[in-house]
Design an enzyme around this catalytic site. Structure first.
Site, short mmCIF file in Angstrom:
data_model
loop_
_atom_site.label_atom_id
_atom_site.label_comp_id
_atom_site.label_asym_id
_atom_site.label_seq_id
_atom_site.Cartn_x
_atom_site.Cartn_y
_atom_site.Cartn_z
N CYS A 204 2.89 7.18 10.24
CA CYS A 204 2.89 7.79 8.90
C CYS A 204 4.23 8.45 8.57
O CYS A 204 4.32 9.27 7.66
CB CYS A 204 1.76 8.81 8.73
SG CYS A 204 0.14 8.13 9.11
N ARG B 121 0.84 -1.21 0.00
CA ARG B 121 0.00 0.00 0.00
C ARG B 121 0.87 1.25 0.00
O ARG B 121 2.05 1.20 0.33
CB ARG B 121 -0.93 0.01 1.23
CG ARG B 121 -0.19 0.13 2.54
CD ARG B 121 -1.08 0.53 3.69
NE ARG B 121 -0.42 0.36 4.97
CZ ARG B 121 0.49 1.18 5.46
NH1 ARG B 121 0.86 2.23 4.77
NH2 ARG B 121 1.05 0.94 6.63
N GLY B 122 0.26 2.37 -0.28
CA GLY B 122 0.96 3.63 -0.16
C GLY B 122 1.09 4.01 1.31
O GLY B 122 0.47 3.41 2.18
N GLY B 123 1.93 5.00 1.57
CA GLY B 123 2.08 5.48 2.93
C GLY B 123 3.22 4.84 3.67
O GLY B 123 4.00 4.08 3.10
N ALA C 113 -7.77 3.50 8.20
CA ALA C 113 -7.90 2.90 9.53
C ALA C 113 -8.28 4.00 10.52
O ALA C 113 -7.65 5.06 10.54
CB ALA C 113 -6.59 2.25 9.95
N GLY D 258 -3.89 4.83 3.54
CA GLY D 258 -2.86 4.16 2.73
C GLY D 258 -3.58 3.30 1.70
O GLY D 258 -4.27 2.35 2.06
N THR E 111 2.16 2.14 10.27
CA THR E 111 1.02 2.33 11.16
C THR E 111 0.79 1.07 11.96
O THR E 111 1.48 0.06 11.80
CB THR E 111 -0.25 2.76 10.39
OG1 THR E 111 -1.20 3.30 11.32
CG2 THR E 111 -0.88 1.59 9.65
N TYR E 112 -0.19 1.14 12.85
CA TYR E 112 -0.48 0.04 13.77
C TYR E 112 -1.97 -0.27 13.73
O TYR E 112 -2.80 0.65 13.64
CB TYR E 112 -0.09 0.47 15.20
CG TYR E 112 -0.52 -0.45 16.30
CD1 TYR E 112 0.09 -1.69 16.47
CD2 TYR E 112 -1.54 -0.09 17.18
CE1 TYR E 112 -0.31 -2.55 17.49
CE2 TYR E 112 -1.95 -0.94 18.20
CZ TYR E 112 -1.33 -2.16 18.35
OH TYR E 112 -1.73 -3.01 19.36
N GLY F 227 -6.90 1.12 2.30
CA GLY F 227 -7.91 2.14 2.57
C GLY F 227 -7.60 3.04 3.75
O GLY F 227 -6.57 3.70 3.77
#
Lengths: 218, 82
Positions: free
Chosen positions: A170, A72-74, A154, A141, A77-78, A152
């Site tokens: 991020c 994914r992009g980005g 979160a 993301g 994250t958790y 998508g």
């Protein structure tokens, strides 16, 4: 549009489900679909993540939380139960071929859904994501192939946000993270949260894109 | 010699720069029309660009990590003897 609630699932299992559905959407065998999940605790690294984004790997290793690289992009994250994750599998070629417009849409619809619960969430024109009281509450993301989306957004609802302290979420070192629970001082019912987010998404998806069509046809 | 230039398509109306993040084929490899050829990224999205034709990926003009603008040529595909 179909709505699909997978409940609490491992990240990899949900990714398999997404990619299978993505393929079927590309082949036009299924309609646009909104997948909703909560993940077992996991750290995910997007395409532009690097080692500097993880500041306390031990924190996650001690808890047995795996770290997964994704397409994914980005950045980093958790995810954990109590966080609502939306994976829309939608064909932008049938709506609007514009990645930026789609990301704006995801942020707006997530903020509107949070507003319904009294969370003063909104967008920041200078920074991606959804924010509440100056803290980040939702993370974007996405991936797009053949103009069909996957991955998508979160949204922190009831989850403990402490694990975000082990990373620069991020890839941003100066942000603080919050949840709907922290903002409101009470837990939300996840079934109700999913119902509202699904309603909001379906309604906004038609409205946002319809308004664009009006502009283009005038 | 038949040669096709692959230009970065418009993926957002704002025309923001993207970064080349992944080539699915190497120089000299055969590529098939419609198959993923190169992935580009914005800060929050990855986007896969398919090969526009059958041929041999002759030159990656943009390497992973390099920025590209909409309409810029990012690769050349040789279409001879395919």
């Amino acid at each position: 549009m179909d709505i699909c609630d997978l409940g609490i699932v491992d990240y990899e299992d949900a990714l398999c489900f997404q990619t299978d559905l993505w393929r079927k959407r590309v082949e036009k065998k299924v309609p646009d679909t909104l997948i909703m999940v909560e993940h077992e605790p996991v750290v995910t690294l997007g395409r532009v993540a690097d080692e500097s984004s993880m500041i306390d790997r031990e924190l996650f290793e001690k808890k047995g939380i795996s770290v997964v690289s994704t397409g994914r992009g980005g950045n980093i994250t958790y995810h954990a139960p109590g966080q609502l994750v939306l994976y829309p599998i939608v064909d932008l070629a049938e709506k609007k071929r514009d990645i930026t417009f789609y990301i704006d849409f995801l942020e707006k619809t997530a903020a509107r859904a949070l507003n319904r619960f009294g969370v003063p969430a909104g967008r920041d024109e200078k920074r991606r994501g959804v924010w509440a009281g100056g803290r980040k509450i939702a993370f974007i993301g996405i991936a797009v192939k053949r103009w069909v989306t996957f991955h998508g957004v979160a949204v922190n609802i009831n989850n403990d946000t402490t694990p975000f302290s082990g990373m620069h979420p991020c890839g941003e070192s100066d942000i603080r993270v919050t949840s709907a629970k922290e903002v409101l001082g009470r837990e939300l019912d996840m079934s109700e949260v999913k119902r509202v987010f699904a309603e909001r998404f379906v309604e906004d998806f038609g409205r946002e894109y319809s308004s664009q069509f009006v502009v283009r046809s005038s | 010699m038949g040669k096709m230039e692959l230009r970065l398509p418009e993926i957002s109306a704002g025309g923001e720069d993207v970064v080349i993040t992944l080539w699915h084929a190497g120089e000299g490899d055969y590529v098939a029309s419609g198959e993923d050829l190169v992935e580009v990224s914005t800060d929050k999205a990855t986007f896969d660009i398919p090969a526009p034709c059958y041929g041999v990926l002759e030159r990656m003009i943009k390497k992973p990590g390099e920025k590209a603008k909409t309409g810029e040529v990012i690769a050349e595909i040789c279409t001879d003897d395919i």
